[in-house]
Design a protein around this motif. Structure first.
Motif, short mmCIF file in Angstrom:
data_model
loop_
_atom_site.label_atom_id
_atom_site.label_comp_id
_atom_site.label_asym_id
_atom_site.label_seq_id
_atom_site.Cartn_x
_atom_site.Cartn_y
_atom_site.Cartn_z
N THR A 89 0.82 -1.19 0.00
CA THR A 89 0.00 0.00 0.00
C THR A 89 0.87 1.26 0.00
O THR A 89 2.05 1.19 0.28
CB THR A 89 -0.88 0.05 1.26
N GLY A 90 0.25 2.38 -0.30
CA GLY A 90 0.97 3.64 -0.29
C GLY A 90 0.75 4.38 -1.60
O GLY A 90 0.09 3.87 -2.51
N THR B 34 -8.93 4.31 17.40
CA THR B 34 -7.71 4.86 17.99
C THR B 34 -6.92 3.71 18.59
O THR B 34 -7.49 2.85 19.27
CB THR B 34 -8.03 5.86 19.12
N ILE B 35 -5.62 3.66 18.30
CA ILE B 35 -4.79 2.59 18.85
C ILE B 35 -3.63 3.20 19.64
O ILE B 35 -2.98 4.14 19.17
CB ILE B 35 -4.22 1.68 17.72
N HIS B 41 7.04 1.80 17.64
CA HIS B 41 7.07 1.28 16.27
C HIS B 41 5.64 1.08 15.80
O HIS B 41 4.74 0.92 16.60
CB HIS B 41 7.73 -0.11 16.23
N PRO B 42 5.44 1.01 14.48
CA PRO B 42 4.13 0.52 14.02
C PRO B 42 4.04 -0.97 14.34
O PRO B 42 4.98 -1.56 14.87
CB PRO B 42 4.15 0.79 12.52
N ASN B 43 2.93 -1.56 13.99
CA ASN B 43 2.67 -2.95 14.30
C ASN B 43 3.70 -3.88 13.63
O ASN B 43 3.92 -3.79 12.43
CB ASN B 43 1.26 -3.24 13.77
N GLU B 68 1.64 4.34 6.96
CA GLU B 68 0.70 4.70 5.89
C GLU B 68 -0.61 3.91 6.03
O GLU B 68 -1.68 4.40 5.73
CB GLU B 68 1.30 4.42 4.51
N TRP B 69 -0.48 2.66 6.44
CA TRP B 69 -1.68 1.83 6.56
C TRP B 69 -2.65 2.44 7.57
O TRP B 69 -3.85 2.53 7.31
CB TRP B 69 -1.28 0.41 6.97
N TYR B 70 -2.11 2.89 8.70
CA TYR B 70 -2.97 3.50 9.72
C TYR B 70 -3.65 4.74 9.14
O TYR B 70 -4.84 4.96 9.30
CB TYR B 70 -2.16 3.89 10.96
N GLU B 71 -2.82 5.53 8.44
CA GLU B 71 -3.32 6.77 7.88
C GLU B 71 -4.44 6.49 6.87
O GLU B 71 -5.51 7.07 6.93
CB GLU B 71 -2.17 7.46 7.15
N GLU B 72 -4.15 5.53 6.00
CA GLU B 72 -5.11 5.20 4.96
C GLU B 72 -6.47 4.79 5.52
O GLU B 72 -7.50 5.04 4.91
CB GLU B 72 -4.54 4.02 4.18
N HIS B 73 -6.43 4.11 6.66
CA HIS B 73 -7.69 3.66 7.23
C HIS B 73 -8.22 4.61 8.29
O HIS B 73 -9.13 4.26 9.04
CB HIS B 73 -7.54 2.24 7.80
#
Lengths: 116, 806
Positions: A89-90, B34-35, B41-43, B68-73
């Motif tokens: 993704t990105g 919210t996590i 670090h990210p997951n 980015e994954w967190y942002e995207e979702h």
């Protein structure tokens, strides 16, 4: 393109014929670094020269159709939308390109409609 | 204004985030999520941490979800921030940094901490746990300054930590309180075999030892045991178990026993608060493995998203030791009892032990050592409580495939069941993607779902699922290793077609052979380019756009986009004039790092691409090809010229070989070595081709590798003269060039073809002659790419120029 041309800040970067077919070229402009690609189809596309994954320089990636593969970890990126292809993704910033009288111009304002 | 429900997750680990991933799929717009994570670090995938410690992966490689994954979702992520208070009355959580957030639903997935034995001295410097990226980084850093590690705990984690230390070049003792290691997963036989195997890798075991005290002033110096004995230590790692992180829940008045008590829907004793993963206790059991937490997460996600779900009724667990070169698997029950019977295979020659435990004709557990390929299948039988009445007992340990309807076992699995433990992909996900997107190959499933992308252990299950989902349309025989997703053909077929149809261009191959993507991809293009050049060395015009950047630019790309330059240095031998030249160029171009490579060459690191051609011109040396799928280096020892043990001129031989084969394209990189005596100072035993001088002759070792797949080379021929060394090497390399799959190292190639086969080819004089003939042709067309680039303005402009726009 023509109507677009008037409302963007275009910068001349190269002669169309000087660009190698099917490979990338690095362009620096002030703080920005872009990768521009002349595809087999003749189309020219420009994106930010950094992969969103680990900052790989995309100008050096293998170009296939309208995609480039990041040379560091093989992320596949759509050159026209900037989207990283699944399962990764990105998104990479893309730039409008304009060719006139054999000169290649790039809009150094960022495309706003990416990924929408 | 947001109408969404507020979901807060405490803990950014595998359990919590996996649950969130499920929720996003089930109800993408239902929640504001919210996590909070205490680690900065990210997951990331904690189970792969031992690969990081072992040096096989980097921290970045084990990240599951990037920022980015967190942002995207639209997920708000707070890393490096710890929740310190839950107020279940006001439904507000508070962090150590003062952040307060209200929730409608709350998931506690705080995982667990490494359990630290409360020993005297446990607070000394150098005593740590092995649990997080930080621990891992600490251990790697410590290995630079200290030599001797002691791991307390001979379980899974302890052994993986110990193996990591060996890789880091430390000496390591494993202290264990029992008289056998991994006793919670293995029976005595398997435990003993494992111990011997690990001892042969350099691990030292102190069994039956209870630590009494940690010695040292400020920093740890050693351990004292209850029997009075002592051992030295610069670093002590405690890997004795985990304790669930429950303090937060306790303070909030949630029912806690050993872990946070949850019911079959992962609900805690307080309304709207759930718990999942290692911090939770379900039916009296707290799980410390990945598969159960994914199973729990799937149920919890449905519960929270308001989707009907079956209850979670506990997991049957299995474990694998992630230590390279050691295959251990254990699942279900494994200790023989009064009402159990076992099916066993023990092969002392091959070091293989397999045991399947049966009670009332049902398989209840298994232990596998040395060959764990039956693991997933047996695990299915254990989970399904397969009745084996009527099975031929000995056949249970053999793969029953083909006619006995193998796909049927996946039919019985529930949709929530995890197929890929590394990436947490369930059967349901895989099946629905297969249907929705009309997938027909394992490769496609891998690309769409990430299942089997990490360790690949679940490939056969994915294949079964394909068969089960699309039925007769799934042609298992078609599930060969195709070159990439652009084609259904495999390497051999493509090479045959190139020869038969006389194909001569990359694009031509793709269009004649019905490529699915018109211009291929980064996998097939370089492979086709190689095969075309291999088949027709004289006629083929190399396609540089189908080469990976390193080979197109003739320099090794580094992570920051700079390059490294390695001049050719035959046999690793140089002279003062060349050294001066290299030094002058390095100074002139401000080369930030100069390093000697593992292959005894000088590496100039951090060069800008605009400077490459000028540097090559000034160096005026041939390219060392340190970037190519090509012959790279021939490492040598000093040999008879200087060494008091040397029996032959290893430097001379190495220089001859390197000069003969420099620039040769091969399916993967080729590293060679020549040792002047069996002491093997040039490490000939772990090279693609190793040459060892013996009294009156030379031995040739094939398929050695010091890299990811550590492999000792096999003796494939013994010859008398230097000319024969060259002749046999020609035949060997040419045969590899012709039969190797692009990207396949000789270590894999030798195993695929069999050592005997390669010995036979080399022993056959007629074959040797043919191969050497074709090698002559291949070598005759090669030119030095650095010289070419220096001569050609077009190459310089096309590849190395950077446009400075104004």
């Amino acid at each position: 393109m023509n109507n677009l041309k008037s409302d963007k800040s275009w910068v001349e970067v190269a002669n169309y014929d000087d660009l190698p077919v099917n490979s990338g070229k690095t362009v620096r402009f002030k703080e920005k670094e872009l990768a521009i690609f002349r595809l087999t189809s003749g189309k020219i596309l420009a994106i930010e020269n950094r992969c969103p994954h680990k900052d790989g320089v995309l100008a050096e990636g293998i170009v296939s159709g309208e995609y480039v593969f990041c040379p560091l970890h093989d992320r596949k990126i759509d050159l026209s939308s900037g989207l990283v292809q699944k399962p990764d993704t990105g998104c990479v910033t893309t730039f409008d390109v304009y060719v006139e009288n054999g000169k290649v111009y790039i809009a150094l304002l960022e495309k706003s409609e990416i990924a929408s | 204004m947001s109408q969404k429900e507020k979901l807060v997750v405490i803990g950014n680990g595998m359990a919590g985030v996996n649950t969130v991933e499920h929720i996003l799929k089930l109800a993408p717009n239902q929640f504001d999520i919210t996590i909070f994570g205490s680690e900065p670090h990210p997951n990331y995938n904690r189970i792969l941490l031992s690969y990081v410690l072992a040096g096989d992966s980097k921290v970045d490689d084990i990240v599951i979800n990037s920022y980015e994954w967190y942002e995207e979702h639209g997920i708000s992520l707070y890393t490096g921030e710890t929740i310190t208070e839950i107020n279940s009355e006001t439904k507000i959580v508070t962090s150590d940094k003062g952040t307060t957030i209200s929730y409608d639903k709350l998931i506690i997935s705080t995982g667990s901490n490494a359990f630290m034995l409360p020993l005297p001295g446990a607070d000394k410097e150098g005593v740590i746990a092995y649990r997080t990226i930080q621990d891992c980084e600490y251990m790697m850093e410590a290995a630079k300054n200290y030599k001797k590690a002691v791991v307390i705990g001979g379980g899974l984690l302890g052994l993986e930590a110990a193996r990591g230390f060996l890789n880091l070049g430390m000496k390591v003792d494993v202290v264990h309180i029992c008289d056998s290691i991994m006793e919670r997963q293995l029976d005595r036989t398997a435990s003993k075999m494992l111990q011997e195997k690990l001892e042969s890798q350099g691990m030292n075991f102190l069994l039956n030892k209870q630590t009494e005290k940690i010695l040292g002033k400020d920093r740890v110096k050693g351990l004292k045991f209850s029997d009075g004995s002592k051992v030295d230590a610069d670093l002590v790692v405690m890997a004795v178990g985990i304790s669930p992180n429950v303090q937060l829940a306790v303070d909030a008045g949630i029912e806690v026993k050993r872990g946070i008590v949850v019911n079959d829907f992962l609900e805690t004793s307080v309304k709207d608060i759930f718990s999942v993963g290692e911090c939770a206790e379900h039916r009296g059991i707290g799980y410390g493995l990945v598969a159960p937490l994914f199973e729990q997460g799937a149920v919890l996600a449905k519960k929270i998203a308001g989707v009907d779900t079956n209850p979670y009724e506990g997991s049957v667990v299995y474990t694998k030791l992630k230590v390279s070169g050691v295959d251990v698997f254990s699942g279900g029950e494994f200790i023989d009892g009064d009402n159990t019977k076992a099916i066993k295979i023990e092969d002392e020659f091959s070091g293989i032990y397999k045991k399947v435990l049966v009670r009332e004709n049902k398989i209840i557990g298994a232990v596998l050592f040395g060959d764990t390929s039956d693991g997933t299948r047996l695990m299915q039988m254990i989970r399904n409580e397969t009745d084996i009445t009527g099975y031929e007992k000995a056949a249970i340990l053999k793969d029953p495939d083909e006619n006995s309807g193998k796909g049927s076992s996946v039919a019985d699995m529930s949709d929530d069941e995890i197929i890929c433990g590394c990436n947490g992909v369930s059967k349901g996900t895989i099946c629905s993607v297969i249907k929705e997107q009309g997938l027909t190959s394992v490769e496609e499933v891998k690309n769409c779902t990430t299942a089997s992308r990490s360790c690949g252990g679940c490939k056969s299950l994915v294949s079964d699922l394909l068969e089960y989902t699309i039925g007769d349309e799934f042609d298992k025989s078609a599930q060969k290793e195709t070159m990439c997703e652009c084609t259904d053909l495999e390497k051999e077929e493509i090479v045959v077609q190139i020869k038969e149809k006389g194909l001569s261009h990359v694009r031509e191959v793709m269009s004649v052979l019905d490529w699915k993507n018109e211009e291929g991809c980064s996998k097939c293009r370089p492979a086709i380019n190689y095969y075309l050049g291999m088949v027709n060395p004289k006629q083929y015009q190399d396609d540089s756009t189908s080469r990976f950047v390193n080979e197109r630019m003739h320099a090794n790309i580094q992570k920051d986009g700079t390059y490294s330059v390695v001049p050719r240095m035959y046999g690793g031998v140089t002279n003062p004039a060349d050294l001066k030249k290299i030094a002058t160029v390095a100074e002139k171009y401000n080369v930030p790092k100069v390093k000697i490579t593992g292959g005894q060459r000088i590496d100039l690191l951090g060069v800008k691409k605009e400077d490459l051609t000028n540097m090559w011109e000034e160096l005026d040396m041939p390219s060392g090809y340190a970037y190519g799928k090509a012959v790279r280096t021939v490492k040598t020892c000093v040999g008879e010229e200087f060494c008091r043990f040397g029996t032959a001129d290893s430097m001379g031989m190495g220089i001859q070989i390197e000069k003969r084969f420099e620039r040769l394209n091969t399916p993967a990189k080729v590293k060679m070595a020549v040792s002047g005596c069996p002491r093997n100072c040039a490490e000939s035993g772990i090279k693609d081709l190793g040459v060892v001088a013996i009294d009156g002759g030379w031995e040739l070792y094939a398929g050695g590798n010091g890299g990811v797949k550590l492999r000792k080379g096999d003796l494939v021929a013994t010859v008398k003269t230097e000319a024969e060394v060259i002749e046999y090497t020609e035949a060997y390399l040419q045969y590899y060039r012709e039969t190797g799959v692009y990207g396949e190292r000789t270590s894999e190639w030798v195993e695929r073809l069999g050592v005997q086969h390669i010995q036979d080819i080399l022993a056959d004089e007629a074959k040797r002659e043919e191969l050497c003939g074709r090698m002559d042709t291949a070598l005759s067309v090669l030119k030095d790419p650095w010289k070419e680039a220096v001569k050609s303005e077009k190459i310089q402009k096309d590849l190395y120029e950077v446009i400075e726009a104004k």
